[in-house]
Structures are given as C-alpha cells and as structure tokens.
Scaffold this active site. Structure first.
Site, short mmCIF file in Angstrom:
data_model
loop_
_atom_site.label_atom_id
_atom_site.label_comp_id
_atom_site.label_asym_id
_atom_site.label_seq_id
_atom_site.Cartn_x
_atom_site.Cartn_y
_atom_site.Cartn_z
N GLY A 46 0.78 -1.24 0.00
CA GLY A 46 0.00 0.00 0.00
C GLY A 46 0.81 1.28 0.00
O GLY A 46 0.30 2.32 0.40
N HIS A 95 4.60 -8.95 -10.25
CA HIS A 95 3.16 -9.09 -10.44
C HIS A 95 2.56 -7.73 -10.75
O HIS A 95 2.87 -6.75 -10.07
CB HIS A 95 2.54 -9.67 -9.16
N HIS A 97 -1.19 -5.73 -12.74
CA HIS A 97 -2.49 -5.90 -13.37
C HIS A 97 -2.46 -5.14 -14.70
O HIS A 97 -3.42 -4.44 -15.05
CB HIS A 97 -3.62 -5.37 -12.47
N ASP A 120 10.66 -15.96 -28.56
CA ASP A 120 11.96 -15.58 -28.02
C ASP A 120 12.01 -15.73 -26.49
O ASP A 120 13.08 -15.81 -25.91
CB ASP A 120 12.26 -14.11 -28.36
N HIS A 169 -7.59 -12.69 -12.62
CA HIS A 169 -6.74 -11.84 -11.78
C HIS A 169 -5.75 -11.07 -12.64
O HIS A 169 -6.03 -9.96 -13.06
CB HIS A 169 -6.09 -12.73 -10.71
N TYR A 228 22.24 -16.26 -29.30
CA TYR A 228 21.78 -14.84 -29.38
C TYR A 228 22.52 -14.01 -28.33
O TYR A 228 22.73 -14.44 -27.21
CB TYR A 228 20.28 -14.80 -29.11
ZN ZN Z 1 -2.97 -8.81 -8.05
#
Ligand code: ZN
Length: 231
Positions: A46, A95, A97, A120, A169, A228
């Site tokens: 938060g 993570h 959204h 790739d 999610h 590569y």
């Molecule tokens: Zn989340």
C-alpha cells in the site's frame, strides 16, 4: 540496513513496472532473493511509487518471517514466497495488473504462440491458470495462488515459461533476478497486446506459430545451443 544491493535492485525493478505504465497507484509488486542468505526483498504493502525507496523494501526469510522493515510487506508476499520455495533457480518475481495481460486473464485464455516475439521468451503458450476454488480462496489465498501458478506450467520448467496468467486476476512473471522478472512483465504485456490485436485483425482465424519457428527462436536464446546476444 542489511542487503543494500538487493534492496536497490528490487526497488529498481518496482520502479521499472511503474515507468513502463504497468501499475497504477499502489498496484503491483516485485521482489528479488539472495539465495545465500535465504532472504528476499519485496515492495511494502500500500505504498505509492513516489514514496518507495530502497530502504523501505521489506526483507523476508523463506519461512515468511520479516527479517527487517518497518512496513508490512506486499499482500502478495506469500505467493512470491511459494514460488521461491518451489523453484530454487528463480531469483525474482513480479506481479502487475497490466491491461492487456489482465484482459487475457479475465477472458481465462492462455496466450497461444503466434509469433517470434513470443517464441523468443516462452517455449509454447503462456498458460492461464484454473480459477481458484472457494475453499482455496478462503484459506491461505496468496499461498494457494502460488499453487495455481505452479500447476499451470504442467511439465514445463519456470525457465521455459517465465510468465503466466492467473485466471480472473492478472499476470505473474519471474526470472534470474528482480530486474529480469520485471522485464518479463513488460514483455508479457507487449505479447498480450499483439496477440489480442492479431486475434481481432484475423477475426479469430488464428495461425499458431509453426513448431520449427518456435523451436528456432526459443533455442537460439535459451539452453545449451543458445547463440543470441553476447557471452
Ligand atoms: Zn494482483
């Protein structure tokens, strides 16, 4: 403060998600682990990106206990922890959204490999997990989200599949360190965007990338035959 370079790199990975427009307000989180110490650093819960700094990253051990930090760690900490426990060769998790990846997750669709940009980075489709059950939501939701992620890979390794969609999610990604995990979030968003536009232009008449092209692109960047980039 302990582990200053880890704090710095995890802070930078979180800011990379912000700079690339993958996270709004306090959304998203990235972490990175020092395997020798058995400690990972993760974004505090938060806290806005403007207020983040290396010193307010929270240090957590592999039992999930806070080692150092004034603030509570990200609410998704147990998901990161579960991935670190299960996959000993990953060094970072991210993570978000981000819009396009989340659109696929909400449609509950894996992203098929449609082109070499995708090949790739991922050996095959980018899987979408099953929807988490009511029981697994009520009881230890974040840990169980980790289980959903792990089982969505099937027989593939986390190196072959460094990014997944959690149904309903959003995306999770990982890599050798926090910076690579964040980069995989950025790349996933681009792959998801291109795949959606391809679907739309092709009006659902989709051509999965041929196996010879998938294999060529994946193996020239990964594994023993990779050639590569620079050594
Ligand atoms: Zn989340």
């Amino acid at each position: 403060l302990k582990l200053n370079s880890l704090r710095e790199s995890v802070y930078e990975a979180n800011m990379e998600l912000f700079r690339r427009g993958l996270v709004l307000y306090t959304f998203g989180n990235a972490s990175g682990i020092d395997r020798n110490e058995g400690i990972f650093a993760i974004k505090p819960s938060g806290v806005s990106y403007a207020e983040l700094s290396p010193k307010n990253m929270v240090l957590v051990d592999l039992d999930g206990s806070i080692v150092e930090g004034e603030l509570r760690p990200s609410s998704d900490t147990k998901t990161h922890l579960h991935l670190y426990q299960k996959w000993s060769d990953i060094g970072g998790v991210a993570h978000t959204h981000s819009t396009y990846a989340t659109v696929w997750a909400q449609a509950r669709r894996s992203i098929p490999c449609l082109g070499t940009t995708h090949a790739d980075y991922v050996n095959g489709d980018i899987p979408c997990s099953n929807v988490i059950s009511e029981l697994n939501t009520k009881d230890d939701y974040e840990f169980n989200t980790g289980s959903q992620i792990i089982s969505s890979l099937g027989n593939r390794t986390p190196t072959e599949v460094p990014m997944v969609l959690v149904a309903g999610h959003g995306p999770f990604s990982w890599g050798a360190d926090a910076s690579k995990a964040a980069a995989h979030s950025v790349i996933l968003e681009e792959i998801a965007r291109m795949a959606l536009m391809t679907h739309s232009l092709a009006n659902g008449n989709i051509f999965p990338l041929e196996n010879h092209l998938l294999e060529k692109h994946y193996t020239r960047k990964h594994g023993p035959q990779a050639y590569y980039g620079q050594v």
